[in-house]
Structures are given as C-alpha cells and as structure tokens.
Design a protein around this motif. Structure first.
Motif, PDB file in Angstrom:
ATOM      1  N   ALA A  82      -2.539  -2.896   9.248  1.00  0.00           N
ATOM      2  CA  ALA A  82      -1.375  -2.240   9.861  1.00  0.00           C
ATOM      3  C   ALA A  82      -0.316  -1.910   8.813  1.00  0.00           C
ATOM      4  O   ALA A  82       0.315  -0.844   8.877  1.00  0.00           O
ATOM      5  CB  ALA A  82      -0.783  -3.123  10.958  1.00  0.00           C
ATOM      6  N   GLU A  83      -0.124  -2.801   7.857  1.00  0.00           N
ATOM      7  CA  GLU A  83       0.840  -2.559   6.771  1.00  0.00           C
ATOM      8  C   GLU A  83       0.402  -1.356   5.932  1.00  0.00           C
ATOM      9  O   GLU A  83       1.212  -0.506   5.575  1.00  0.00           O
ATOM     10  CB  GLU A  83       0.942  -3.818   5.901  1.00  0.00           C
ATOM     11  CG  GLU A  83       1.896  -3.722   4.756  1.00  0.00           C
ATOM     12  CD  GLU A  83       1.889  -4.988   3.892  1.00  0.00           C
ATOM     13  OE1 GLU A  83       2.782  -5.082   3.037  1.00  0.00           O
ATOM     14  OE2 GLU A  83       1.020  -5.853   4.071  1.00  0.00           O
ATOM     15  N   ALA A  84      -0.884  -1.251   5.669  1.00  0.00           N
ATOM     16  CA  ALA A  84      -1.417  -0.130   4.890  1.00  0.00           C
ATOM     17  C   ALA A  84      -1.249   1.188   5.640  1.00  0.00           C
ATOM     18  O   ALA A  84      -0.794   2.185   5.074  1.00  0.00           O
ATOM     19  CB  ALA A  84      -2.889  -0.371   4.565  1.00  0.00           C
ATOM     20  N   VAL A  85      -1.611   1.180   6.917  1.00  0.00           N
ATOM     21  CA  VAL A  85      -1.504   2.400   7.729  1.00  0.00           C
ATOM     22  C   VAL A  85      -0.052   2.863   7.800  1.00  0.00           C
ATOM     23  O   VAL A  85       0.236   4.055   7.663  1.00  0.00           O
ATOM     24  CB  VAL A  85      -2.103   2.171   9.132  1.00  0.00           C
ATOM     25  CG1 VAL A  85      -1.771   3.328  10.067  1.00  0.00           C
ATOM     26  CG2 VAL A  85      -3.611   1.967   9.037  1.00  0.00           C
ATOM     27  N   ARG A  86       0.855   1.929   7.992  1.00  0.00           N
ATOM     28  CA  ARG A  86       2.287   2.277   8.046  1.00  0.00           C
ATOM     29  C   ARG A  86       2.722   2.949   6.737  1.00  0.00           C
ATOM     30  O   ARG A  86       3.400   3.980   6.751  1.00  0.00           O
ATOM     31  CB  ARG A  86       3.113   1.007   8.319  1.00  0.00           C
ATOM     32  CG  ARG A  86       4.584   1.243   8.540  1.00  0.00           C
ATOM     33  CD  ARG A  86       5.333  -0.004   9.023  1.00  0.00           C
ATOM     34  NE  ARG A  86       4.918  -1.266   8.422  1.00  0.00           N
ATOM     35  CZ  ARG A  86       4.124  -2.184   9.016  1.00  0.00           C
ATOM     36  NH1 ARG A  86       3.652  -1.972  10.223  1.00  0.00           N
ATOM     37  NH2 ARG A  86       3.805  -3.294   8.403  1.00  0.00           N
ATOM     38  N   TRP A  87       2.322   2.390   5.596  1.00  0.00           N
ATOM     39  CA  TRP A  87       2.675   2.952   4.293  1.00  0.00           C
ATOM     40  C   TRP A  87       2.107   4.364   4.131  1.00  0.00           C
ATOM     41  O   TRP A  87       2.802   5.276   3.682  1.00  0.00           O
ATOM     42  CB  TRP A  87       2.159   2.027   3.188  1.00  0.00           C
ATOM     43  CG  TRP A  87       2.386   2.514   1.803  1.00  0.00           C
ATOM     44  CD1 TRP A  87       3.572   2.554   1.126  1.00  0.00           C
ATOM     45  CD2 TRP A  87       1.400   3.036   0.899  1.00  0.00           C
ATOM     46  NE1 TRP A  87       3.379   3.064  -0.143  1.00  0.00           N
ATOM     47  CE2 TRP A  87       2.049   3.362  -0.294  1.00  0.00           C
ATOM     48  CE3 TRP A  87       0.018   3.234   0.992  1.00  0.00           C
ATOM     49  CZ2 TRP A  87       1.385   3.888  -1.398  1.00  0.00           C
ATOM     50  CZ3 TRP A  87      -0.645   3.756  -0.105  1.00  0.00           C
ATOM     51  CH2 TRP A  87       0.041   4.077  -1.279  1.00  0.00           C
ATOM     52  N   ILE A  88       0.858   4.556   4.540  1.00  0.00           N
ATOM     53  CA  ILE A  88       0.214   5.867   4.428  1.00  0.00           C
ATOM     54  C   ILE A  88       0.906   6.887   5.332  1.00  0.00           C
ATOM     55  O   ILE A  88       1.202   8.008   4.907  1.00  0.00           O
ATOM     56  CB  ILE A  88      -1.286   5.752   4.784  1.00  0.00           C
ATOM     57  CG1 ILE A  88      -2.002   4.890   3.737  1.00  0.00           C
ATOM     58  CG2 ILE A  88      -1.925   7.133   4.898  1.00  0.00           C
ATOM     59  CD1 ILE A  88      -3.376   4.412   4.181  1.00  0.00           C
ATOM     60  N   GLU A  89       1.175   6.492   6.576  1.00  0.00           N
ATOM     61  CA  GLU A  89       1.839   7.404   7.519  1.00  0.00           C
ATOM     62  C   GLU A  89       3.233   7.778   7.043  1.00  0.00           C
ATOM     63  O   GLU A  89       3.612   8.954   7.066  1.00  0.00           O
ATOM     64  CB  GLU A  89       1.907   6.761   8.908  1.00  0.00           C
ATOM     65  CG  GLU A  89       0.560   6.663   9.579  1.00  0.00           C
ATOM     66  CD  GLU A  89       0.578   5.885  10.885  1.00  0.00           C
ATOM     67  OE1 GLU A  89      -0.414   5.980  11.630  1.00  0.00           O
ATOM     68  OE2 GLU A  89       1.574   5.171  11.164  1.00  0.00           O
ATOM     69  N   GLU A  90       4.013   6.784   6.610  1.00  0.00           N
ATOM     70  CA  GLU A  90       5.384   7.048   6.144  1.00  0.00           C
ATOM     71  C   GLU A  90       5.405   7.952   4.925  1.00  0.00           C
ATOM     72  O   GLU A  90       6.318   8.751   4.757  1.00  0.00           O
ATOM     73  CB  GLU A  90       6.104   5.737   5.844  1.00  0.00           C
ATOM     74  CG  GLU A  90       6.476   4.962   7.084  1.00  0.00           C
ATOM     75  CD  GLU A  90       7.084   3.590   6.779  1.00  0.00           C
ATOM     76  OE1 GLU A  90       7.219   3.223   5.584  1.00  0.00           O
ATOM     77  OE2 GLU A  90       7.414   2.886   7.748  1.00  0.00           O
ATOM     78  N   GLY A  91       4.401   7.841   4.079  1.00  0.00           N
ATOM     79  CA  GLY A  91       4.342   8.659   2.871  1.00  0.00           C
ATOM     80  C   GLY A  91       3.661   9.992   3.057  1.00  0.00           C
ATOM     81  O   GLY A  91       3.627  10.813   2.142  1.00  0.00           O
ATOM     82  N   GLY A  92       3.066  10.229   4.230  1.00  0.00           N
ATOM     83  CA  GLY A  92       2.344  11.480   4.463  1.00  0.00           C
ATOM     84  C   GLY A  92       1.179  11.645   3.508  1.00  0.00           C
ATOM     85  O   GLY A  92       0.907  12.747   3.029  1.00  0.00           O
ATOM     86  N   LEU A  93       0.464  10.553   3.246  1.00  0.00           N
ATOM     87  CA  LEU A  93      -0.569  10.545   2.207  1.00  0.00           C
ATOM     88  C   LEU A  93      -1.924  11.027   2.709  1.00  0.00           C
ATOM     89  O   LEU A  93      -2.251  10.904   3.886  1.00  0.00           O
ATOM     90  CB  LEU A  93      -0.700   9.134   1.639  1.00  0.00           C
ATOM     91  CG  LEU A  93       0.597   8.501   1.137  1.00  0.00           C
ATOM     92  CD1 LEU A  93       0.346   7.086   0.654  1.00  0.00           C
ATOM     93  CD2 LEU A  93       1.233   9.349   0.052  1.00  0.00           C
TER      94      LEU A  93
END
Length: 119
Positions: free
Chosen positions: A53-64
């Motif tokens: 969940a922490e990884a997904v949040r980081w990816i979503e927030e960064g638009g990666l």
C-alpha cells in the motif's frame, strides 16, 4: 561529516547529521518480502517498500509509469521460482550465470502502472 567520526566509530551517525532515520517497524531479519518499483525505461529500481500500500501510494502520488513487483528476501528469484515449480531448467543455458542474473518470473506478484494508475 568528519573523517574522525568514521575513524572513531567505524560508521557515521546519520541522525546527528540531520538525516531521517527510521527506528520503528520490522528489522531486516524479520522482512520476508519487499515491493520493488522499476520505472519504465530505467536501468535500476527507484523504490523499495516493505508495504504494498505504501508503494502504490508513492507511485500514484508521483504519477509514475513502471512495474511494482514483490520480491522474496534472502533468496534469488531464480531459486524461489525453481523451488516452487514455477521454472524448470530445460537446457544447460537455463543454469548459466548470465541466465540466472537476468531471470525474472511472471509468477511473482506484480502490478503495471501508467501515469500513476494501475492496469
């Protein structure tokens, strides 16, 4: 960072130099798996997380854009896949250092992202 600090203690106290040092959470010996994000067209991974969940949040927030993959800790993916029957070497080529070093398994849990959205 003073050289004398390294000479005296054999290490640098990162917290005393203003770096954030996480002291809570599981120790590395307790971690059985990690989530690694590899950005599209990148040569190296750009994020390692204990929690999906922490990884997904980081990816979503960064638009990666890239792939988030779960990796076992303390064993190579090649050995992991062979032990679980996901890969059976078919030829001598399948056990060469070059093959093992490049090996990945579709059996690993993974998610594809484009501009921060999974698909």
């Amino acid at each position: 960072m003073a050289e004398s600090e390294v000479a005296r203690h054999g290490r640098i106290d990162l917290a005393s130099h203003g770096f954030a040092v996480k002291t809570e959470g599981p120790q590395m010996a307790e971690i059985q798996e990690v989530w690694i994000f590899h950005g599209a067209n990148a040569k190296f991974a750009s994020g390692v997380f204990r929690d999906k969940a922490e990884a997904v949040r980081w990816i979503e927030e960064g638009g990666l854009t890239g792939v988030l993959t779960k990796y076992p800790v303390g064993i190579s993916v090649y050995e992991w896949a062979v032990e679980r029957g996901h890969h059976k070497p078919q030829s001598v080529k399948d056990v060469t250092p070059e093959f093992v070093a490049r090996f990945s398994s579709a059996a690993q849990e993974h998610m594809h992202f484009e501009n921060g959205s999974s698909h």
